[in-house]
Design a protein around this motif. Structure first.
Motif, PDB file in Angstrom:
ATOM      1  N   LEU A  63       0.830  -1.202   0.000  1.00  9.90           N
ATOM      2  CA  LEU A  63       0.000   0.000   0.000  1.00  9.90           C
ATOM      3  C   LEU A  63       0.865   1.253   0.000  1.00  9.90           C
ATOM      4  N   VAL A  64       1.902   1.260   0.825  1.00 12.61           N
ATOM      5  CA  VAL A  64       2.801   2.416   0.873  1.00 12.61           C
ATOM      6  C   VAL A  64       3.521   2.580  -0.464  1.00 12.61           C
ATOM      7  N   GLN A  65       3.978   1.471  -1.050  1.00 13.78           N
ATOM      8  CA  GLN A  65       4.647   1.548  -2.343  1.00 13.78           C
ATOM      9  C   GLN A  65       3.710   2.080  -3.421  1.00 13.78           C
ATOM     10  N   THR A  66       2.454   1.659  -3.377  1.00 11.96           N
ATOM     11  CA  THR A  66       1.469   2.156  -4.347  1.00 11.96           C
ATOM     12  C   THR A  66       1.252   3.650  -4.169  1.00 11.96           C
ATOM     13  N   GLN A  67       1.145   4.089  -2.920  1.00 10.37           N
ATOM     14  CA  GLN A  67       0.965   5.516  -2.666  1.00 10.37           C
ATOM     15  C   GLN A  67       2.183   6.313  -3.118  1.00 10.37           C
ATOM     16  N   ASP A  68       3.372   5.765  -2.872  1.00  8.88           N
ATOM     17  CA  ASP A  68       4.576   6.456  -3.329  1.00  8.88           C
ATOM     18  C   ASP A  68       4.591   6.569  -4.850  1.00  8.88           C
ATOM     19  N   SER A  69       4.211   5.504  -5.529  1.00  2.00           N
ATOM     20  CA  SER A  69       4.165   5.531  -6.996  1.00  2.00           C
ATOM     21  C   SER A  69       3.151   6.560  -7.488  1.00  2.00           C
ATOM     22  N   GLN A  70       2.006   6.622  -6.803  1.00  2.00           N
ATOM     23  CA  GLN A  70       0.988   7.608  -7.184  1.00  2.00           C
ATOM     24  C   GLN A  70       1.501   9.025  -6.979  1.00  2.00           C
ATOM     25  N   GLN A  71       2.206   9.241  -5.858  1.00  2.28           N
ATOM     26  CA  GLN A  71       2.743  10.571  -5.597  1.00  2.28           C
ATOM     27  C   GLN A  71       3.759  10.975  -6.659  1.00  2.28           C
ATOM     28  N   ILE A  72       4.624  10.040  -7.021  1.00 10.77           N
ATOM     29  CA  ILE A  72       5.636  10.338  -8.039  1.00 10.77           C
ATOM     30  C   ILE A  72       4.978  10.610  -9.382  1.00 10.77           C
ATOM     31  N   ALA A  73       4.008   9.779  -9.751  1.00  6.93           N
ATOM     32  CA  ALA A  73       3.315   9.984 -11.025  1.00  6.93           C
ATOM     33  C   ALA A  73       2.576  11.318 -11.034  1.00  6.93           C
ATOM     34  N   ALA A  74       1.970  11.664  -9.887  1.00  9.07           N
ATOM     35  CA  ALA A  74       1.253  12.939  -9.813  1.00  9.07           C
ATOM     36  C   ALA A  74       2.215  14.111  -9.942  1.00  9.07           C
ATOM     37  N   ALA A  75       3.373  13.987  -9.301  1.00 15.31           N
ATOM     38  CA  ALA A  75       4.353  15.073  -9.409  1.00 15.31           C
ATOM     39  C   ALA A  75       4.822  15.252 -10.854  1.00 15.31           C
ATOM     40  N   LEU A  76       5.048  14.133 -11.531  1.00 15.13           N
ATOM     41  CA  LEU A  76       5.437  14.227 -12.938  1.00 15.13           C
ATOM     42  C   LEU A  76       4.318  14.841 -13.766  1.00 15.13           C
ATOM     43  N   GLY A  77       3.069  14.490 -13.422  1.00 14.17           N
ATOM     44  CA  GLY A  77       1.939  15.085 -14.145  1.00 14.17           C
ATOM     45  C   GLY A  77       1.861  16.582 -13.956  1.00 14.17           C
ATOM     46  N   VAL A  78       2.106  17.038 -12.723  1.00 12.42           N
ATOM     47  CA  VAL A  78       2.091  18.481 -12.454  1.00 12.42           C
ATOM     48  C   VAL A  78       3.194  19.180 -13.257  1.00 12.42           C
ATOM     49  N   LEU A  79       4.384  18.588 -13.264  1.00 15.89           N
ATOM     50  CA  LEU A  79       5.474  19.182 -14.032  1.00 15.89           C
ATOM     51  C   LEU A  79       5.124  19.266 -15.510  1.00 15.89           C
ATOM     52  N   THR A  80       4.423  18.224 -15.998  1.00 12.83           N
ATOM     53  CA  THR A  80       4.028  18.234 -17.407  1.00 12.83           C
ATOM     54  C   THR A  80       3.017  19.336 -17.679  1.00 12.83           C
ATOM     55  N   ILE A  81       2.013  19.427 -16.823  1.00 17.54           N
ATOM     56  CA  ILE A  81       0.958  20.441 -17.039  1.00 17.54           C
ATOM     57  C   ILE A  81       1.520  21.856 -16.913  1.00 17.54           C
ATOM     58  N   LEU A  82       2.429  22.039 -15.942  1.00 17.42           N
ATOM     59  CA  LEU A  82       3.011  23.361 -15.769  1.00 17.42           C
ATOM     60  C   LEU A  82       4.035  23.694 -16.850  1.00 17.42           C
ATOM     61  N   GLY A  83       4.812  22.689 -17.215  1.00 20.52           N
ATOM     62  CA  GLY A  83       5.931  22.976 -18.109  1.00 20.52           C
ATOM     63  C   GLY A  83       5.581  23.014 -19.575  1.00 20.52           C
ATOM     64  N   LEU A  84       4.595  22.220 -20.026  1.00 18.71           N
ATOM     65  CA  LEU A  84       4.312  22.132 -21.455  1.00 18.71           C
ATOM     66  C   LEU A  84       3.826  23.450 -22.041  1.00 18.71           C
ATOM     67  N   PRO A  85       2.783  24.118 -21.456  1.00 18.94           N
ATOM     68  CA  PRO A  85       2.368  25.407 -22.057  1.00 18.94           C
ATOM     69  C   PRO A  85       3.473  26.450 -22.016  1.00 18.94           C
ATOM     70  N   LEU A  86       4.224  26.485 -20.884  1.00 17.04           N
ATOM     71  CA  LEU A  86       5.262  27.495 -20.769  1.00 17.04           C
ATOM     72  C   LEU A  86       6.373  27.257 -21.785  1.00 17.04           C
ATOM     73  N   SER A  87       6.831  26.025 -21.901  1.00 19.36           N
ATOM     74  CA  SER A  87       7.899  25.746 -22.870  1.00 19.36           C
ATOM     75  C   SER A  87       7.427  25.971 -24.297  1.00 19.36           C
ATOM     76  N   THR A  88       6.143  25.676 -24.565  1.00 19.57           N
ATOM     77  CA  THR A  88       5.615  25.909 -25.905  1.00 19.57           C
ATOM     78  C   THR A  88       5.619  27.397 -26.256  1.00 19.57           C
ATOM     79  N   ALA A  89       5.130  28.218 -25.285  1.00 20.60           N
ATOM     80  CA  ALA A  89       5.089  29.664 -25.530  1.00 20.60           C
ATOM     81  C   ALA A  89       6.488  30.222 -25.733  1.00 20.60           C
ATOM     82  N   LEU A  90       7.423  29.847 -24.880  1.00 20.61           N
ATOM     83  CA  LEU A  90       8.791  30.358 -25.013  1.00 20.61           C
ATOM     84  C   LEU A  90       9.444  29.850 -26.282  1.00 20.61           C
ATOM     85  N   GLY A  91       9.130  28.630 -26.680  1.00 22.15           N
ATOM     86  CA  GLY A  91       9.699  28.080 -27.909  1.00 22.15           C
ATOM     87  C   GLY A  91       9.213  28.827 -29.141  1.00 22.15           C
ATOM     88  N   ILE A  92       7.924  29.189 -29.153  1.00 20.86           N
ATOM     89  CA  ILE A  92       7.387  29.939 -30.299  1.00 20.86           C
ATOM     90  C   ILE A  92       8.069  31.296 -30.407  1.00 20.86           C
TER      91      ILE A  92
END
Length: 419
Positions: free
Chosen positions: A346-375
């Motif tokens: 259960l703890v390992q599953t929660q840790d995996s969920q936390q890591i996946a969620a953190a990566l998701g946040v980085l993706t959501i935050l970083g993709l629009p910003l990097s796209t705008a700066l790239g353009i």
């Protein structure tokens, strides 16, 4: 042929009384287990260590650097009981570092062995407690250890007793007559181990095989029975006193066979504490830290105390297995391991969920910003106003992404459960 032990006076009658205590500091007693002697044989720690496996010996006797066993000889008489010696065995646990077991070695005079056992077990029709006055544990251990109260950790309703009785030539109820042990002998054995008489527990004869199924036939001369609240050793041929085989039997009963039951008691106490820890694992935050600590305690118990094989000599192993069977220790420890493994997953599953969620946040935050700066970079636009417009568009896109189903899943996963 009588089955009433209240009228029987054995040639040898001893009782070892085991109860939990709090030991705040090493006692001012001799280090090591009780060193009884028989001829040239002395049952000190060095001798007993040759009987047990090294791991079991360390748990029962400690090491020269870290002793855990102490003893003292004494002589205190109260009524029909005489105290011969006392022992203390330090058995610290993760939650209770001062936990220990005390052992009183008693000799009983007259036809009073079962009477004393019934009183210690507080049978409704028994006499007053024999462990009072000068034999009260609190009096005997004053300034050294504190007996556990009923509300304390590891406290038991009444002390555990280990009785030993050898018959004379007139005690035909216990004697083997060129064949199997008579049923009356097993009734005596069960009465001594259960600390009860027919008045306390009028058992039907057809129940005797079930009640005595864990009887250990040590040899043709004597047997043992281990129950939840007491154990007993009974001879099956007349005791001729000094120089008899029973000198050796009495020695073993008070030493290595007692040690096997002490180890079982330690295992029971630790498993009780681990079970309590599992039941509280979801109380409060920081689940991962509590599960990690619990796994560490399980590993320490398993490497230090959890043994089902003590020695190459059979009886001690059989006594330990009989004690474990009474408390279902093997099954309970298997359940503890399985439950702890579930919590770890259960703890390992929660840790995996936390890591996946953190990566998701980085993706959501970083993709629009990097796209705008790239353009802007591709267009070669260095206008600060256009940069601000790009950052604003990235922020709007990020907020919009968090309102989608994927964004909500990321936020929920990042929040997780209470840790």
């Amino acid at each position: 042929m009588t089955t009433d032990l209240s009228t029987v006076t054995g040639v040898r009658q001893t009782v070892a009384v085991i109860f939990p205590v709090r030991l705040p500091a090493p006692p001012p007693w001799a280090i090591g287990p009780l060193p009884l002697e028989l001829g040239r044989r002395r049952t000190d720690a060095e001798t007993r260590q040759t009987y047990f496996t090294p791991a079991a010996a360390r748990a029962l006797y400690g090491t020269p650097e870290r002793p855990c066993r102490w003893h003292v000889f004494t002589s205190v008489t109260h009524g029909d009981l005489r105290l011969d010696a006392m022992e203390l065995l330090h058995t610290s646990t993760a939650e209770h570092p001062h936990h220990a077991l005390a052992v009183l070695h008693l000799t009983v005079a007259g036809p009073n062995l079962l009477t004393a056992l019934r009183a210690i077990g507080r049978r409704p029709t028994a006499g007053p407690d024999v462990l009072d006055g000068p034999l009260a544990p609190a009096t005997l251990l004053a300034g050294i250890a504190q007996p556990m109260t009923a509300e304390g950790p590891f406290a038991i309703a009444r002390p555990y007793t280990v009785a030993f009785l050898t018959p004379g030539p007139d005690h035909v109820g216990a004697l083997r007559q060129a064949g199997p042990v008579p049923d009356t002998a097993d009734r005596w054995l069960w009465s001594l181990a259960s600390r009860s008489s027919d008045v306390d527990f009028p058992s039907a004869p057809e129940h005797l095989p079930e009640q005595t199924q864990h009887t250990v036939r040590i040899s043709a001369d004597w047997s043992a029975l281990v129950l939840r609240h007491g154990a007993a050793f009974l001879g099956h041929r007349p005791d001729t006193r000094d120089g008899d085989f029973y000198d050796f039997a009495a020695l073993h009963c008070r030493t290595v066979y007692l040690d096997a039951i002490l180890l079982g008691t330690i295992q029971r106490d630790h498993i009780d504490e681990l079970t309590e820890g599992l039941s509280n694992v979801f109380d409060g935050p920081k689940l991962a830290r509590r599960v990690t600590a619990l796994e560490r305690h399980i590993a320490a118990f398993r490497s230090t105390y959890w043994r089902q094989h003590l020695t190459a000599h059979g009886p001690a192993n059989d006594l330990l297995l009989a004690f474990q069977a009474q408390y279902r220790l093997a099954a309970r420890f298997a359940e503890i391991l399985a439950e702890a493994a579930d919590y770890s997953r259960l703890v390992q599953t929660q840790d995996s969920q936390q890591i996946a969620a953190a990566l998701g946040v980085l993706t959501i935050l970083g993709l629009p910003l990097s796209t705008a700066l790239g353009i802007l970079q591709v267009l070669g636009d260095e206008d600060p106003g256009h940069l601000l417009i790009g950052l604003g568009a990235a922020l709007v896109a990020t907020v919009g992404a968090f309102t989608t189903r994927y964004g909500r899943i990321v936020l929920v996963s990042l929040g997780g459960v209470r840790r």
